[in-house]
Motif scaffolding. Sequence first.
Motif, PDB file in Angstrom:
ATOM      1  N   UNK A 141       0.787  -1.455  -0.068  1.00 15.50           N
ATOM      2  CA  UNK A 141      -0.083  -0.048   0.068  1.00 15.50           C
ATOM      3  C   UNK A 141       0.926   1.129  -0.083  1.00 15.50           C
ATOM      4  N   UNK A 142       1.946   1.118   0.763  1.00 13.34           N
ATOM      5  CA  UNK A 142       3.094   2.535   0.844  1.00 13.34           C
ATOM      6  C   UNK A 142       3.525   2.542  -0.553  1.00 13.34           C
ATOM      7  N   UNK A 143       3.810   1.466  -1.133  1.00  9.79           N
ATOM      8  CA  UNK A 143       4.602   1.554  -2.336  1.00  9.79           C
ATOM      9  C   UNK A 143       3.676   2.067  -3.603  1.00  9.79           C
ATOM     10  N   UNK A 144       2.321   1.854  -3.424  1.00 11.47           N
ATOM     11  CA  UNK A 144       1.306   2.252  -4.479  1.00 11.47           C
ATOM     12  C   UNK A 144       1.037   3.864  -4.364  1.00 11.47           C
ATOM     13  N   UNK A 145       1.099   4.150  -3.022  1.00  8.69           N
ATOM     14  CA  UNK A 145       1.118   5.632  -2.684  1.00  8.69           C
ATOM     15  C   UNK A 145       2.195   6.231  -3.179  1.00  8.69           C
ATOM     16  N   UNK A 146       3.523   5.905  -3.090  1.00  7.21           N
ATOM     17  CA  UNK A 146       4.678   6.598  -3.707  1.00  7.21           C
ATOM     18  C   UNK A 146       4.595   6.530  -5.157  1.00  7.21           C
ATOM     19  N   UNK A 147       4.240   5.301  -5.724  1.00 11.05           N
ATOM     20  CA  UNK A 147       4.095   5.370  -7.148  1.00 11.05           C
ATOM     21  C   UNK A 147       3.094   6.470  -7.792  1.00 11.05           C
ATOM     22  N   UNK A 148       2.129   6.428  -6.873  1.00 12.67           N
ATOM     23  CA  UNK A 148       0.958   7.573  -7.309  1.00 12.67           C
ATOM     24  C   UNK A 148       1.569   8.956  -7.190  1.00 12.67           C
ATOM     25  N   UNK A 149       2.367   9.266  -6.138  1.00  9.74           N
ATOM     26  CA  UNK A 149       3.028  10.661  -6.054  1.00  9.74           C
ATOM     27  C   UNK A 149       4.001  10.828  -7.017  1.00  9.74           C
ATOM     28  N   UNK A 150       4.724   9.925  -7.423  1.00 10.56           N
ATOM     29  CA  UNK A 150       5.558  10.035  -8.443  1.00 10.56           C
ATOM     30  C   UNK A 150       4.938  10.491  -9.944  1.00 10.56           C
ATOM     31  N   UNK A 151       3.997   9.541 -10.104  1.00  6.98           N
ATOM     32  CA  UNK A 151       3.256   9.606 -11.385  1.00  6.98           C
ATOM     33  C   UNK A 151       2.713  10.740 -11.593  1.00  6.98           C
ATOM     34  N   UNK A 152       1.990  11.300 -10.667  1.00  7.61           N
ATOM     35  CA  UNK A 152       1.098  12.623 -10.970  1.00  7.61           C
ATOM     36  C   UNK A 152       2.159  13.958 -10.739  1.00  7.61           C
ATOM     37  N   UNK A 153       3.208  13.571 -10.070  1.00  2.00           N
ATOM     38  CA  UNK A 153       4.188  14.850 -10.012  1.00  2.00           C
ATOM     39  C   UNK A 153       4.504  15.035 -11.264  1.00  2.00           C
ATOM     40  N   UNK A 154       5.040  13.985 -11.906  1.00  2.00           N
ATOM     41  CA  UNK A 154       5.700  13.750 -13.414  1.00  2.00           C
ATOM     42  C   UNK A 154       4.600  14.384 -14.338  1.00  2.00           C
ATOM     43  N   UNK A 155       3.339  13.792 -14.294  1.00  2.00           N
ATOM     44  CA  UNK A 155       2.261  14.564 -15.276  1.00  2.00           C
ATOM     45  C   UNK A 155       1.933  16.111 -14.898  1.00  2.00           C
ATOM     46  N   UNK A 156       1.922  16.314 -13.868  1.00  2.62           N
ATOM     47  CA  UNK A 156       1.761  17.776 -13.301  1.00  2.62           C
ATOM     48  C   UNK A 156       2.747  18.706 -13.977  1.00  2.62           C
ATOM     49  N   UNK A 157       4.267  18.331 -13.552  1.00  2.00           N
ATOM     50  CA  UNK A 157       5.061  19.181 -14.005  1.00  2.00           C
ATOM     51  C   UNK A 157       5.088  19.144 -15.633  1.00  2.00           C
ATOM     52  N   UNK A 158       4.988  18.032 -16.211  1.00  2.00           N
ATOM     53  CA  UNK A 158       5.053  17.956 -17.671  1.00  2.00           C
ATOM     54  C   UNK A 158       4.062  19.188 -18.243  1.00  2.00           C
ATOM     55  N   UNK A 159       2.671  18.972 -17.812  1.00  2.00           N
ATOM     56  CA  UNK A 159       1.621  19.929 -18.159  1.00  2.00           C
ATOM     57  C   UNK A 159       1.922  21.230 -18.080  1.00  2.00           C
ATOM     58  N   UNK A 160       2.662  21.557 -16.911  1.00  2.00           N
ATOM     59  CA  UNK A 160       2.772  23.028 -16.718  1.00  2.00           C
ATOM     60  C   UNK A 160       3.946  23.641 -17.506  1.00  2.00           C
ATOM     61  N   UNK A 161       4.987  22.598 -17.830  1.00  2.00           N
ATOM     62  CA  UNK A 161       5.999  23.066 -18.829  1.00  2.00           C
ATOM     63  C   UNK A 161       5.443  23.239 -20.082  1.00  2.00           C
ATOM     64  N   UNK A 162       4.803  22.101 -20.558  1.00  2.00           N
ATOM     65  CA  UNK A 162       4.066  22.346 -22.054  1.00  2.00           C
ATOM     66  C   UNK A 162       3.112  23.539 -22.082  1.00  2.00           C
ATOM     67  N   UNK A 163       2.390  23.773 -21.062  1.00  2.00           N
ATOM     68  CA  UNK A 163       1.615  25.092 -21.167  1.00  2.00           C
ATOM     69  C   UNK A 163       2.517  26.355 -21.229  1.00  2.00           C
ATOM     70  N   UNK A 164       3.439  26.431 -20.625  1.00  2.00           N
ATOM     71  CA  UNK A 164       4.211  27.712 -20.500  1.00  2.00           C
ATOM     72  C   UNK A 164       4.955  27.754 -22.035  1.00  2.00           C
ATOM     73  N   UNK A 165       5.363  26.534 -22.599  1.00  2.00           N
ATOM     74  CA  UNK A 165       5.934  26.754 -23.875  1.00  2.00           C
ATOM     75  C   UNK A 165       5.088  26.948 -25.249  1.00  2.00           C
ATOM     76  N   UNK A 166       3.893  26.590 -24.804  1.00  2.00           N
ATOM     77  CA  UNK A 166       2.641  26.781 -25.815  1.00  2.00           C
ATOM     78  C   UNK A 166       2.137  28.212 -25.854  1.00  2.00           C
TER      79      UNK A 166
END
Length: 218
Positions: free
Chosen positions: A193-218
């Motif tokens: 359960x802890x590993x799943x939570x960590x994976x979720x944090x990593x996954x959504x941090x990655x998608x959020x940062x990617x989305x914000x950087x792409x939005x800035x570049x666009x």
Amino acid sequence: MATAPVFASEAPEAPERRASGHLLLAGALAGPVFFASAIVQMLTREGFDITRHPISQLATGGLGWIQITTFVVAGLGGVALAAGIRRTLTEGVGRRALPICVGIFGVGLIAAGLLPMDPENGFPAGTPEGPVAQMSWHGVGHSVAAAVAFTALAIAAVVLAVRCARRRAVPPAVLSGAAALVLLLPMSPDHLSIQIAVNGVVAFTWTTVLALLLRRSA
């Protein structure tokens, strides 16, 4: 996580920029919305223990509809991010693979929400202790959908790491590679359960940062 040259693309028309910006904003909000909802539920639902119960188990019981909705909303955000990537990245490595992998991630989240796991290990309150004797069809479906979703996102992180490396953007390449490594680590039954939570944090941090950087570049 990345610099502007990594996300270089042809300059779109103003309406196209606005549409892409809206899609990327939806993608950026998916992670914060998911974890805001999950944290409130973890703190308020009787009997939930993150050391014993994966976040997905919040989708069980009378209030399970909240987490089901959370999964679906986050998944739609992932699909929106995929569409935003496709509109924004028009050249270079990953312009085709990235939106496909992120789109699979989003669809996988939606499926994982619509196919809830089984009650077990004392949650929801009143459920017998111990694992479920036999997984239901939707419990199996949930596990498969989640596995496909996070594997697809790990592949997306690898693709972005390669794109960044080829453009000599070392920090984002390393960070994307590290995210992929975390997402691809084998699950430990003792700390599932802890590993799943960590994976979720990593996954959504990655998608959020990617989305914000792409939005800035666009």
